[in-house]
Design a protein around this motif. Structure first.
Motif, PDB file in Angstrom:
ATOM      1  N   ASP A   1       0.829  -1.216   0.000  1.00  0.00           N
ATOM      2  CA  ASP A   1       0.000   0.000   0.000  1.00  0.00           C
ATOM      3  C   ASP A   1       0.860   1.262   0.000  1.00  0.00           C
ATOM      4  O   ASP A   1       0.411   2.324   0.415  1.00  0.00           O
ATOM      5  N   TRP A   2       2.091   1.130  -0.477  1.00  0.00           N
ATOM      6  CA  TRP A   2       3.047   2.243  -0.397  1.00  0.00           C
ATOM      7  C   TRP A   2       2.492   3.529  -0.998  1.00  0.00           C
ATOM      8  O   TRP A   2       2.703   4.620  -0.461  1.00  0.00           O
ATOM      9  N   GLU A   3       1.755   3.410  -2.094  1.00  0.00           N
ATOM     10  CA  GLU A   3       1.270   4.612  -2.783  1.00  0.00           C
ATOM     11  C   GLU A   3       0.383   5.464  -1.876  1.00  0.00           C
ATOM     12  O   GLU A   3       0.334   6.686  -2.013  1.00  0.00           O
ATOM     13  N   LYS A   4      -0.292   4.808  -0.924  1.00  0.00           N
ATOM     14  CA  LYS A   4      -1.168   5.540   0.001  1.00  0.00           C
ATOM     15  C   LYS A   4      -0.368   6.331   1.031  1.00  0.00           C
ATOM     16  O   LYS A   4      -0.925   7.151   1.760  1.00  0.00           O
ATOM     17  N   MET A   5       0.927   6.084   1.123  1.00  0.00           N
ATOM     18  CA  MET A   5       1.784   6.866   2.024  1.00  0.00           C
ATOM     19  C   MET A   5       2.113   8.230   1.438  1.00  0.00           C
ATOM     20  O   MET A   5       2.597   9.111   2.142  1.00  0.00           O
ATOM     21  N   LEU A   6       1.878   8.386   0.139  1.00  0.00           N
ATOM     22  CA  LEU A   6       2.122   9.671  -0.507  1.00  0.00           C
ATOM     23  C   LEU A   6       0.949  10.597  -0.240  1.00  0.00           C
ATOM     24  O   LEU A   6      -0.178  10.317  -0.652  1.00  0.00           O
ATOM     25  N   GLY A   7       1.212  11.673   0.470  1.00  0.00           N
ATOM     26  CA  GLY A   7       0.209  12.723   0.588  1.00  0.00           C
ATOM     27  C   GLY A   7       0.316  13.607  -0.652  1.00  0.00           C
ATOM     28  O   GLY A   7       0.747  13.172  -1.715  1.00  0.00           O
ATOM     29  N   GLY A   8      -0.028  14.846  -0.505  1.00  0.00           N
ATOM     30  CA  GLY A   8       0.072  15.746  -1.639  1.00  0.00           C
ATOM     31  C   GLY A   8       1.416  16.436  -1.701  1.00  0.00           C
ATOM     32  O   GLY A   8       2.352  16.119  -0.955  1.00  0.00           O
ATOM     33  N   ALA A   9       1.504  17.371  -2.613  1.00  0.00           N
ATOM     34  CA  ALA A   9       2.685  18.234  -2.681  1.00  0.00           C
ATOM     35  C   ALA A   9       2.670  19.187  -1.494  1.00  0.00           C
ATOM     36  O   ALA A   9       1.608  19.532  -0.963  1.00  0.00           O
ATOM     37  N   ILE A  10       3.848  19.608  -1.054  1.00  0.00           N
ATOM     38  CA  ILE A  10       3.963  20.661  -0.040  1.00  0.00           C
ATOM     39  C   ILE A  10       3.982  21.971  -0.824  1.00  0.00           C
ATOM     40  O   ILE A  10       5.013  22.401  -1.339  1.00  0.00           O
ATOM     41  N   ASP A  11       2.789  22.557  -0.956  1.00  0.00           N
ATOM     42  CA  ASP A  11       2.577  23.628  -1.932  1.00  0.00           C
ATOM     43  C   ASP A  11       3.494  24.829  -1.733  1.00  0.00           C
ATOM     44  O   ASP A  11       3.960  25.431  -2.705  1.00  0.00           O
ATOM     45  N   GLY A  12       3.755  25.179  -0.489  1.00  0.00           N
ATOM     46  CA  GLY A  12       4.612  26.335  -0.234  1.00  0.00           C
ATOM     47  C   GLY A  12       6.014  26.148  -0.780  1.00  0.00           C
ATOM     48  O   GLY A  12       6.621  27.091  -1.312  1.00  0.00           O
ATOM     49  N   THR A  13       6.531  24.930  -0.678  1.00  0.00           N
ATOM     50  CA  THR A  13       7.872  24.662  -1.211  1.00  0.00           C
ATOM     51  C   THR A  13       7.850  24.572  -2.730  1.00  0.00           C
ATOM     52  O   THR A  13       8.807  24.981  -3.396  1.00  0.00           O
ATOM     53  N   VAL A  14       6.764  24.032  -3.281  1.00  0.00           N
ATOM     54  CA  VAL A  14       6.637  23.984  -4.746  1.00  0.00           C
ATOM     55  C   VAL A  14       6.628  25.407  -5.307  1.00  0.00           C
ATOM     56  O   VAL A  14       7.233  25.677  -6.353  1.00  0.00           O
ATOM     57  N   PHE A  15       5.983  26.327  -4.598  1.00  0.00           N
ATOM     58  CA  PHE A  15       5.972  27.743  -4.994  1.00  0.00           C
ATOM     59  C   PHE A  15       7.409  28.293  -5.040  1.00  0.00           C
ATOM     60  O   PHE A  15       7.809  28.971  -6.000  1.00  0.00           O
ATOM     61  N   ILE A  16       8.198  27.972  -4.005  1.00  0.00           N
ATOM     62  CA  ILE A  16       9.589  28.425  -3.943  1.00  0.00           C
ATOM     63  C   ILE A  16      10.398  27.824  -5.094  1.00  0.00           C
ATOM     64  O   ILE A  16      11.161  28.522  -5.777  1.00  0.00           O
ATOM     65  N   LEU A  17      10.219  26.529  -5.315  1.00  0.00           N
ATOM     66  CA  LEU A  17      10.903  25.856  -6.423  1.00  0.00           C
ATOM     67  C   LEU A  17      10.573  26.518  -7.757  1.00  0.00           C
ATOM     68  O   LEU A  17      11.472  26.780  -8.576  1.00  0.00           O
ATOM     69  N   ASP A  18       9.307  26.807  -7.962  1.00  0.00           N
ATOM     70  CA  ASP A  18       8.860  27.443  -9.204  1.00  0.00           C
ATOM     71  C   ASP A  18       9.564  28.776  -9.417  1.00  0.00           C
ATOM     72  O   ASP A  18      10.057  29.077 -10.515  1.00  0.00           O
ATOM     73  N   LYS A  19       9.646  29.578  -8.359  1.00  0.00           N
ATOM     74  CA  LYS A  19      10.301  30.891  -8.452  1.00  0.00           C
ATOM     75  C   LYS A  19      11.790  30.744  -8.785  1.00  0.00           C
ATOM     76  O   LYS A  19      12.337  31.501  -9.596  1.00  0.00           O
ATOM     77  N   LEU A  20      12.441  29.780  -8.148  1.00  0.00           N
ATOM     78  CA  LEU A  20      13.878  29.585  -8.376  1.00  0.00           C
ATOM     79  C   LEU A  20      14.164  29.108  -9.794  1.00  0.00           C
ATOM     80  O   LEU A  20      15.111  29.570 -10.433  1.00  0.00           O
ATOM     81  N   VAL A  21      13.345  28.192 -10.281  1.00  0.00           N
ATOM     82  CA  VAL A  21      13.541  27.680 -11.642  1.00  0.00           C
ATOM     83  C   VAL A  21      13.298  28.779 -12.669  1.00  0.00           C
ATOM     84  O   VAL A  21      14.087  28.969 -13.602  1.00  0.00           O
ATOM     85  N   LYS A  22      12.216  29.524 -12.480  1.00  0.00           N
ATOM     86  CA  LYS A  22      11.861  30.561 -13.454  1.00  0.00           C
ATOM     87  C   LYS A  22      12.825  31.737 -13.438  1.00  0.00           C
ATOM     88  O   LYS A  22      12.960  32.447 -14.434  1.00  0.00           O
ATOM     89  N   SER A  23      13.518  31.934 -12.315  1.00  0.00           N
ATOM     90  CA  SER A  23      14.486  33.036 -12.238  1.00  0.00           C
ATOM     91  C   SER A  23      15.668  32.816 -13.176  1.00  0.00           C
ATOM     92  O   SER A  23      16.335  33.767 -13.586  1.00  0.00           O
ATOM     93  N   LYS A  24      15.948  31.546 -13.468  1.00  0.00           N
ATOM     94  CA  LYS A  24      17.084  31.147 -14.309  1.00  0.00           C
ATOM     95  C   LYS A  24      18.428  31.593 -13.730  1.00  0.00           C
ATOM     96  O   LYS A  24      19.444  31.658 -14.425  1.00  0.00           O
ATOM     97  N   ASN A  25      18.436  31.919 -12.440  1.00  0.00           N
ATOM     98  CA  ASN A  25      19.679  32.330 -11.780  1.00  0.00           C
ATOM     99  C   ASN A  25      20.446  31.154 -11.191  1.00  0.00           C
ATOM    100  O   ASN A  25      21.604  31.315 -10.787  1.00  0.00           O
ATOM    101  N   TYR A  26      19.788  29.995 -11.132  1.00  0.00           N
ATOM    102  CA  TYR A  26      20.377  28.853 -10.434  1.00  0.00           C
ATOM    103  C   TYR A  26      20.194  27.566 -11.234  1.00  0.00           C
ATOM    104  O   TYR A  26      19.195  27.394 -11.926  1.00  0.00           O
ATOM    105  N   LYS A  27      21.175  26.691 -11.073  1.00  0.00           N
ATOM    106  CA  LYS A  27      20.988  25.311 -11.500  1.00  0.00           C
ATOM    107  C   LYS A  27      20.212  24.637 -10.367  1.00  0.00           C
ATOM    108  O   LYS A  27      20.642  24.680  -9.202  1.00  0.00           O
ATOM    109  N   VAL A  28      19.062  24.055 -10.670  1.00  0.00           N
ATOM    110  CA  VAL A  28      18.210  23.472  -9.631  1.00  0.00           C
ATOM    111  C   VAL A  28      18.067  21.967  -9.878  1.00  0.00           C
ATOM    112  O   VAL A  28      17.548  21.551 -10.907  1.00  0.00           O
TER     113      VAL A  28
END
Length: 204
Positions: free
Chosen positions: A79-106
């Motif tokens: 039942d491993w798949e049921k151990m996956l909750g959702g995305a941690i939205d606040g961190t996904v927001f941060i990731l999105d900003k960092l990737v789109k900035s193109k200032n960093y290799k992520v």
């Protein structure tokens, strides 16, 4: 000067918790759940699979050791798949900003079985945003061992002094710092935004 950011996945960008399965299996009994995960299907046992040990073999090993818990042990990867909750939205927001900035290799560095990681890849679109992901199960080693950090640095041609590593496990951060990789011990997205400012990285 930070030019590369390495994200851990589970506990930082993805909510993963075995309690989601075992609280249900033990009818909501938190004490039984905690005991089982501390004594039978332990984090050390699971981390062995993160380093590439086959899930089926690991399950049989544990069933042979604790036959009275067989049905529960089989739930861990069954039942491993049921151990996956959702995305941690606040961190996904941060990731999105960092990737789109193109200032960093992520990139990402995760302790994850190569047998279960494809499930996460299908579920979470943001895993496609990284320049690359080092999956411990593919490498047959895991954090906090030096080898997996060396693999990551070499694969993406990055220097430790210019790299920032974000992980929710302090043990993994300390191992990275021993190799001159800068580290942030992740607690929540709000704290991460504040900690990034220390490295002159501003999320808005």
């Amino acid at each position: 000067m930070i030019n590369t950011i390495i994200f851990d996945l589970g506990g930082v960008l993805i909510d993963w918790n075995p309690e989601y399965v075992f609280l249900d299996a033990f009818n909501g009994d938190k004490e039984k759940t905690a005991w089982f995960l501390q004594n039978i299907c332990t984090s050390d046992w699971n981390e062995n699979q993160d380093a590439g040990y086959p899930l089926a073999q690991a399950t049989e090993d544990l069933v042979n050791k604790f036959p009275e818990y067989e049905s529960y042990i089989r739930l861990f990867y069954g039942d491993w798949e049921k151990m996956l909750g959702g995305a941690i939205d606040g961190t996904v927001f941060i990731l999105d900003k960092l990737v789109k900035s193109k200032n960093y290799k992520v990139v990402a560095l995760t302790n994850w079985s190569n047998e279960t990681f494809p499930i996460a890849q299908k579920r979470f679109e943001f895993l496609q945003w990284f320049e690359g992901i080092v999956v411990s199960g593919d490498e047959k080693t895991r954090k906090p061992f030096k080898d997996i950090y060396d693999i990551t640095l070499k694969r993406f041609n990055i220097s430790p002094e210019n790299t920032l590593f974000i992980d929710d496990n302090l043990r993994n951060i300390e191992a990275a710092k021993a190799l001159n990789i800068n580290g942030i011990h992740f607690k929540n997205p709000e704290q991460l935004i504040e900690d990034l400012k220390i490295y002159n990285i501003h999320i808005s």
